[in-house]
Scaffold this motif. Structure first.
Motif, PDB file in Angstrom:
ATOM      1  N   PRO A   1       0.872  -1.111  -0.049  1.00 23.60           N
ATOM      2  CA  PRO A   1       0.094  -0.003  -0.191  1.00 23.60           C
ATOM      3  C   PRO A   1       0.995   1.387   0.059  1.00 23.60           C
TER       4      PRO A   1
ATOM      5  N   LYS B   1      -0.614   1.675  -4.643  1.00 18.78           N
ATOM      6  CA  LYS B   1      -1.586   2.683  -4.343  1.00 18.78           C
ATOM      7  C   LYS B   1      -2.652   2.542  -5.766  1.00 18.78           C
TER       8      LYS B   1
ATOM      9  N   VAL C   1      -4.882  -0.427  -5.528  1.00 23.95           N
ATOM     10  CA  VAL C   1      -5.983  -0.219  -4.672  1.00 23.95           C
ATOM     11  C   VAL C   1      -6.931   0.722  -5.094  1.00 23.95           C
ATOM     12  N   ALA C   2      -6.584   1.684  -5.804  1.00 22.94           N
ATOM     13  CA  ALA C   2      -7.515   2.462  -6.633  1.00 22.94           C
ATOM     14  C   ALA C   2      -8.187   1.748  -7.625  1.00 22.94           C
TER      15      ALA C   2
ATOM     16  N   GLU D   1      -8.980  -1.394  -8.023  1.00 18.54           N
ATOM     17  CA  GLU D   1      -9.683  -2.324  -7.258  1.00 18.54           C
ATOM     18  C   GLU D   1     -10.990  -1.694  -6.744  1.00 18.54           C
ATOM     19  N   LYS D   2     -10.800  -0.435  -6.147  1.00 16.66           N
ATOM     20  CA  LYS D   2     -11.848   0.235  -5.552  1.00 16.66           C
ATOM     21  C   LYS D   2     -13.036   0.507  -6.568  1.00 16.66           C
ATOM     22  N   GLY D   3     -12.422   1.229  -7.749  1.00 20.74           N
ATOM     23  CA  GLY D   3     -13.236   1.416  -8.903  1.00 20.74           C
ATOM     24  C   GLY D   3     -13.809   0.520  -9.676  1.00 20.74           C
TER      25      GLY D   3
ATOM     26  N   THR E   1     -14.599  -2.634  -8.040  1.00 19.44           N
ATOM     27  CA  THR E   1     -15.710  -3.006  -7.334  1.00 19.44           C
ATOM     28  C   THR E   1     -17.039  -2.193  -7.386  1.00 19.44           C
ATOM     29  N   LYS E   2     -16.735  -0.741  -7.340  1.00 18.32           N
ATOM     30  CA  LYS E   2     -17.912   0.103  -7.550  1.00 18.32           C
ATOM     31  C   LYS E   2     -18.445  -0.104  -8.663  1.00 18.32           C
TER      32      LYS E   2
ATOM     33  N   ASP F   1     -20.552  -3.414  -8.874  1.00 14.47           N
ATOM     34  CA  ASP F   1     -21.601  -3.389  -8.149  1.00 14.47           C
ATOM     35  C   ASP F   1     -22.794  -2.761  -8.570  1.00 14.47           C
TER      36      ASP F   1
END
Length: 146
Positions: A26, A32, A35-36, A38-40, A42-43, A46
């Motif tokens: 991280p 970094k 992680v960004a 992966e978050k994007g 996932t959103k 979803d």
């Protein structure tokens, strides 16, 4: 006994996992970014999973694929029937019937073993038992049953 230091390098898998962990850590720029991303993702997934249009599209595609598969299997079985060869469905049914017959034979075999054992035991008992009777004069005599 003191352990002597070895200059062996760690195994390849260990080196790869450590390198990947450092690369995706991280605090590193690549970590970094990972992680960004992966978050994007996932959103986005979803939101996509909640979309009626997407679910209808995927459901329709799956339904069409299953119908095509069914038509392919039916055509294959028709050709096999034409050539007087057994189909995969018939072979599956035959396998199931053979498995059932095998189970029935095993059950009958177990039952037959029990009957044979009981018959042999009753025969041994009938042959080996001596019946003690008293004679008219009061002495004991042994007779075998006939």
């Amino acid at each position: 006994m003191a352990k002597q230091p070895t200059n062996k390098q760690p195994k390849l898998l260990t080196r790869v996992v450590k390198g990947l962990g450092h690369w995706l850590g991280p605090e590193t720029p690549t970590g970094k970014a990972f992680v960004a991303a992966e978050k994007g993702m996932t959103k986005a997934f979803d939101k996509l999973g909640r979309s009626e249009r997407y679910l209808d599209l995927v459901g329709g595609a799956l339904n069409r694929a299953l119908r095509v598969r069914k038509a392919y299997v039916e055509a294959q079985e028709n050709w096999l029937h034409l050539l007087r060869l057994p189909t995969s469905t018939e072979m599956d049914d035959l396998r199931e019937e053979v498995r059932d017959v095998k189970n029935q034979i095993e059950a009958l075999s177990s039952q037959l073993e029990l009957v044979v054992d009981a018959f042999e035991k009753s025969r041994r008992d009938a042959e080996g038992v001596e019946v003690v009777r008293t004679n008219a004069n009061g002495s004991a005599s042994t007779d075998r049953p006939s």
